[in-house]
Design a protein around this motif. Structure first.
Motif, PDB file in Angstrom:
ATOM      1  N   THR A   1       0.835  -1.213   0.000  1.00  0.00           N
ATOM      2  CA  THR A   1       0.000   0.000   0.000  1.00  0.00           C
ATOM      3  C   THR A   1       0.868   1.261   0.000  1.00  0.00           C
ATOM      4  OG1 THR A   1      -1.733  -1.263   1.102  1.00  0.00           O
ATOM      5  CG2 THR A   1      -1.963   1.130   1.108  1.00  0.00           C
TER       6      THR A   1
ATOM      7  N   ARG B   1      -0.152   4.709  12.118  1.00  0.00           N
ATOM      8  CA  ARG B   1       1.224   4.197  12.279  1.00  0.00           C
ATOM      9  C   ARG B   1       1.236   2.675  12.312  1.00  0.00           C
ATOM     10  NH1 ARG B   1       2.281   5.425  18.743  1.00  0.00           N
ATOM     11  NH2 ARG B   1       0.174   4.923  19.404  1.00  0.00           N
ATOM     12  N   SER B   2       0.286   2.046  11.596  1.00  0.00           N
ATOM     13  CA  SER B   2       0.268   0.580  11.601  1.00  0.00           C
ATOM     14  C   SER B   2       1.500   0.043  10.871  1.00  0.00           C
ATOM     15  CB  SER B   2      -1.002   0.055  10.933  1.00  0.00           C
ATOM     16  OG  SER B   2      -0.939   0.264   9.540  1.00  0.00           O
TER      17      SER B   2
ATOM     18  N   LEU C   1       1.009  -0.152   7.009  1.00  0.00           N
ATOM     19  CA  LEU C   1       0.566   0.997   6.206  1.00  0.00           C
ATOM     20  C   LEU C   1       1.194   2.325   6.666  1.00  0.00           C
ATOM     21  CD1 LEU C   1      -1.028   2.457   4.127  1.00  0.00           C
ATOM     22  CD2 LEU C   1      -3.136   1.891   5.304  1.00  0.00           C
TER      23      LEU C   1
ATOM     24  N   HIS D   1      -1.295   9.769  15.394  1.00  0.00           N
ATOM     25  CA  HIS D   1      -1.913   8.509  15.804  1.00  0.00           C
ATOM     26  C   HIS D   1      -2.962   8.806  16.855  1.00  0.00           C
ATOM     27  CE1 HIS D   1       0.813   9.039  19.134  1.00  0.00           C
ATOM     28  NE2 HIS D   1       1.785   9.207  18.243  1.00  0.00           N
ATOM     29  N   SER D   2      -3.484   7.755  17.488  1.00  0.00           N
ATOM     30  CA  SER D   2      -4.635   7.964  18.372  1.00  0.00           C
ATOM     31  C   SER D   2      -4.284   8.800  19.605  1.00  0.00           C
ATOM     32  CB  SER D   2      -5.218   6.621  18.801  1.00  0.00           C
ATOM     33  OG  SER D   2      -4.289   5.915  19.580  1.00  0.00           O
TER      34      SER D   2
ATOM     35  N   VAL E   1      -6.116   5.859   8.743  1.00  0.00           N
ATOM     36  CA  VAL E   1      -6.657   5.876  10.099  1.00  0.00           C
ATOM     37  C   VAL E   1      -7.595   4.691  10.370  1.00  0.00           C
ATOM     38  CG1 VAL E   1      -7.555   7.485  11.832  1.00  0.00           C
ATOM     39  CG2 VAL E   1      -6.961   8.342   9.574  1.00  0.00           C
ATOM     40  N   GLY E   2      -8.271   4.253   9.320  1.00  0.00           N
ATOM     41  CA  GLY E   2      -9.247   3.185   9.516  1.00  0.00           C
ATOM     42  C   GLY E   2     -10.556   3.677  10.093  1.00  0.00           C
ATOM     43  N   ARG E   3     -10.875   4.963   9.862  1.00  0.00           N
ATOM     44  CA  ARG E   3     -12.160   5.529  10.319  1.00  0.00           C
ATOM     45  C   ARG E   3     -12.793   6.282   9.160  1.00  0.00           C
ATOM     46  NH1 ARG E   3     -12.431   6.108  16.259  1.00  0.00           N
ATOM     47  NH2 ARG E   3     -10.765   4.752  16.951  1.00  0.00           N
TER      48      ARG E   3
ATOM     49  N   PHE F   1     -12.813  10.424   8.318  1.00  0.00           N
ATOM     50  CA  PHE F   1     -12.161  11.022   9.498  1.00  0.00           C
ATOM     51  C   PHE F   1     -11.561  12.400   9.185  1.00  0.00           C
ATOM     52  CE2 PHE F   1      -8.434  11.560  12.256  1.00  0.00           C
ATOM     53  CZ  PHE F   1      -8.992  11.351  13.509  1.00  0.00           C
TER      54      PHE F   1
ATOM     55  N   ALA G   1      -5.895   6.419   2.017  1.00  0.00           N
ATOM     56  CA  ALA G   1      -5.573   4.983   1.992  1.00  0.00           C
ATOM     57  C   ALA G   1      -6.677   4.148   2.627  1.00  0.00           C
ATOM     58  CB  ALA G   1      -4.254   4.730   2.710  1.00  0.00           C
ATOM     59  N   GLY G   2      -7.675   4.784   3.184  1.00  0.00           N
ATOM     60  CA  GLY G   2      -8.711   4.048   3.900  1.00  0.00           C
ATOM     61  C   GLY G   2      -9.662   3.333   2.951  1.00  0.00           C
ATOM     62  N   TYR G   3     -10.243   2.267   3.467  1.00  0.00           N
ATOM     63  CA  TYR G   3     -11.302   1.609   2.701  1.00  0.00           C
ATOM     64  C   TYR G   3     -12.322   0.999   3.655  1.00  0.00           C
ATOM     65  CZ  TYR G   3     -13.977  -0.739  -0.750  1.00  0.00           C
ATOM     66  OH  TYR G   3     -15.031  -1.115  -1.545  1.00  0.00           O
TER      67      TYR G   3
ATOM     68  N   THR H   1      -2.230  -0.836  -4.699  1.00  0.00           N
ATOM     69  CA  THR H   1      -1.689  -1.822  -3.756  1.00  0.00           C
ATOM     70  C   THR H   1      -1.515  -3.166  -4.460  1.00  0.00           C
ATOM     71  OG1 THR H   1      -2.769  -0.721  -1.903  1.00  0.00           O
ATOM     72  CG2 THR H   1      -2.198  -3.027  -1.588  1.00  0.00           C
TER      73      THR H   1
HETATM   74  P1  NAP Z   1      -5.013   0.042  11.833  1.00  0.00           P
HETATM   75  O1  NAP Z   1      -4.004  -1.044  12.003  1.00  0.00           O
HETATM   76  O2  NAP Z   1      -6.287  -0.007  12.557  1.00  0.00           O
HETATM   77  O3  NAP Z   1      -4.269   1.420  12.196  1.00  0.00           O
HETATM   78  C1  NAP Z   1      -4.964   2.612  12.290  1.00  0.00           C
HETATM   79  C2  NAP Z   1      -4.034   3.724  12.727  1.00  0.00           C
HETATM   80  O4  NAP Z   1      -4.800   4.912  12.852  1.00  0.00           O
HETATM   81  C3  NAP Z   1      -3.373   3.442  14.088  1.00  0.00           C
HETATM   82  O5  NAP Z   1      -2.006   3.813  14.044  1.00  0.00           O
HETATM   83  C4  NAP Z   1      -4.154   4.328  15.040  1.00  0.00           C
HETATM   84  O6  NAP Z   1      -3.372   4.875  16.096  1.00  0.00           O
HETATM   85  C5  NAP Z   1      -4.584   5.469  14.143  1.00  0.00           C
HETATM   86  N1  NAP Z   1      -5.824   6.061  14.642  1.00  0.00           N
HETATM   87  C6  NAP Z   1      -6.964   5.439  14.975  1.00  0.00           C
HETATM   88  N2  NAP Z   1      -7.870   6.316  15.442  1.00  0.00           N
HETATM   89  C7  NAP Z   1      -7.273   7.534  15.411  1.00  0.00           C
HETATM   90  C8  NAP Z   1      -7.681   8.834  15.776  1.00  0.00           C
HETATM   91  N3  NAP Z   1      -8.888   9.085  16.290  1.00  0.00           N
HETATM   92  N4  NAP Z   1      -6.815   9.847  15.615  1.00  0.00           N
HETATM   93  C9  NAP Z   1      -5.577   9.628  15.096  1.00  0.00           C
HETATM   94  N5  NAP Z   1      -5.133   8.403  14.738  1.00  0.00           N
HETATM   95  C10 NAP Z   1      -5.963   7.368  14.904  1.00  0.00           C
HETATM   96  O7  NAP Z   1      -5.389   0.232  10.305  1.00  0.00           O
HETATM   97  P2  NAP Z   1      -4.538  -0.052   8.958  1.00  0.00           P
HETATM   98  O8  NAP Z   1      -4.454  -1.509   8.743  1.00  0.00           O
HETATM   99  O9  NAP Z   1      -3.309   0.780   8.946  1.00  0.00           O
HETATM  100  O10 NAP Z   1      -5.590   0.523   7.896  1.00  0.00           O
HETATM  101  C11 NAP Z   1      -5.966   1.888   7.873  1.00  0.00           C
HETATM  102  C12 NAP Z   1      -6.982   2.087   6.767  1.00  0.00           C
HETATM  103  O11 NAP Z   1      -6.402   1.736   5.515  1.00  0.00           O
HETATM  104  C13 NAP Z   1      -8.231   1.216   6.886  1.00  0.00           C
HETATM  105  O12 NAP Z   1      -9.331   1.976   6.426  1.00  0.00           O
HETATM  106  C14 NAP Z   1      -7.962   0.059   5.961  1.00  0.00           C
HETATM  107  O13 NAP Z   1      -9.141  -0.504   5.431  1.00  0.00           O
HETATM  108  C15 NAP Z   1      -7.184   0.727   4.881  1.00  0.00           C
HETATM  109  N6  NAP Z   1      -6.275  -0.147   4.141  1.00  0.00           N
HETATM  110  C16 NAP Z   1      -6.343  -0.113   2.798  1.00  0.00           C
HETATM  111  C17 NAP Z   1      -5.502  -0.891   2.057  1.00  0.00           C
HETATM  112  C18 NAP Z   1      -5.586  -0.852   0.577  1.00  0.00           C
HETATM  113  O14 NAP Z   1      -5.059  -1.719  -0.080  1.00  0.00           O
HETATM  114  N7  NAP Z   1      -6.241   0.148   0.030  1.00  0.00           N
HETATM  115  C19 NAP Z   1      -4.567  -1.723   2.673  1.00  0.00           C
HETATM  116  C20 NAP Z   1      -4.490  -1.723   4.064  1.00  0.00           C
HETATM  117  C21 NAP Z   1      -5.361  -0.929   4.794  1.00  0.00           C
HETATM  118  P3  NAP Z   1      -2.702   3.960  17.256  1.00  0.00           P
HETATM  119  O15 NAP Z   1      -1.480   3.346  16.618  1.00  0.00           O
HETATM  120  O16 NAP Z   1      -2.368   4.934  18.310  1.00  0.00           O
HETATM  121  O17 NAP Z   1      -3.718   2.931  17.646  1.00  0.00           O
END
Ligand code: NAP
Length: 257
Positions: free
Chosen positions: A117, A142-143, A146, A165-166, A185-187, A190, A205-207, A238
């Motif tokens: 990604t 910061r996952s 991603l 991050h959160s 962010v995964g929200r 947002f 990048a979210g979905y 991706t």
């Molecule tokens: P994840 O593992 O849930 O990570 C989310 C990140 O966002 C974490 O670092 C979290 O912080 C941060 N976050 C959550 N709530 C927040 C807030 N209120 N304020 C600031 N930061 C916040 O998600 P991910 O796997 O990285 O995926 C993120 C998004 O990308 C999702 O929508 C997913 O569907 C999408 N995605 C798309 C693809 C693609 O191929 N298009 C691939 C992968 C993911 P903390 O670290 O502090 O918890």
């Protein structure tokens, strides 16, 4: 590659359980492999599998000369040690860029496989000639798969990178300083218009179900200089990077790169 070597690149797709989103993602990846002339070998595993058994399966694919790349679909389930399973992927077959080896290559700006990604995001920015040198890039998220590697790749391209991050305090003030804003962010929805500097490059990048991203397009569209669509932006990129890296892996393993 087939003409030159008589071998068709092969991606092994490992899917644990039957989460509908993961099933769809793996199916999409295998369909795109087929369209590109890449073989895929699907390895479905029950959600009851243990970490030890999952690691065994991946070690065996790592040593199988007919398999050139390995994709373990994330997430594998809370009872499993996903990191242990990722690390069982041989570095030369880590076409999804999920091992510590690949992360170190990204962090040090060394050749290696990138996380797909983030790699797709950089490819998009390059295609649209977004100059990253000295620009402020803010990554929200910061996952390991991603946000974190996306920041590393931007840093390697001489952007000045901030992670949010959160636990970040005053997030909106930080994102408003971004020349390039990556929402991971995964929200749904947002990032809204007031979080974005006018003219900024916004990468969503979210979905989420229904084809919604992490950016609220309605309020951001008119402020952003460039914005990636959802669906049809980062998602297809991706998969494209996954396929390209599978072919590169096969070429290296066959000694024709
Ligand atoms: P994840 O593992 O849930 O990570 C989310 C990140 O966002 C974490 O670092 C979290 O912080 C941060 N976050 C959550 N709530 C927040 C807030 N209120 N304020 C600031 N930061 C916040 O998600 P991910 O796997 O990285 O995926 C993120 C998004 O990308 C999702 O929508 C997913 O569907 C999408 N995605 C798309 C693809 C693609 O191929 N298009 C691939 C992968 C993911 P903390 O670290 O502090 O918890």
């Amino acid at each position: 590659m087939r003409r030159r070597t008589g071998t068709t690149p092969c991606l092994a797709t490992v899917l644990v359980g039957d989460d509908p989103a993961s099933v769809t993602y793996v199916r999409m990846k295998r369909n795109r492999c087929a369209q590109a002339g890449i073989d895929s070998r699907h390895v479905p595993l029950p959600s009851s599998i243990t970490t030890d058994r999952l690691v065994e399966v991946i070690v065996s694919l790592s040593s199988d000369p007919k398999v050139h790349g390995i994709l373990l679909q994330h997430p594998v389930g809370p009872h499993l040690d996903e990191r242990a399973a990722f690390e069982a992927i041989a570095p030369q077959k880590d076409v999804d860029g999920v091992t510590g080896h690949s992360f170190a290559a990204m962090a040090f700006g060394r050749p290696g496989f990138v996380s797909c990604t983030p790699g797709g995001i950089l490819r998009l920015l390059d295609e649209y000639q977004v100059d990253l040198t000295g620009r402020h890039a803010v990554v929200v998220g910061r996952s390991a798969i991603l946000g974190r590697p996306a920041g590393m790749l931007l840093l390697a391209r001489d952007a000045t990178v901030t992670y949010c991050h959160s636990r970040t305090v005053g997030l909106s003030a930080i994102t408003r300083g971004a020349d390039v804003l990556v929402a991971a962010v995964g929200r749904p929805g947002f990032i809204t218009g007031s979080d974005v500097k006018p003219g900024a490059v916004v990468v969503d990048a979210g979905y989420h179900p229904g084809g919604v991203g992490d950016v609220d397009v309605a309020s951001v569209r008119d402020r952003a200089g460039l914005i990636t669509p959802v669906p049809g932006g980062v998602g297809p990129m991706t998969i494209a990077v996954l396929l390209a890296q599978t072919v590169q892996a096969a070429a290296r393993q066959l000694g024709v790169d």
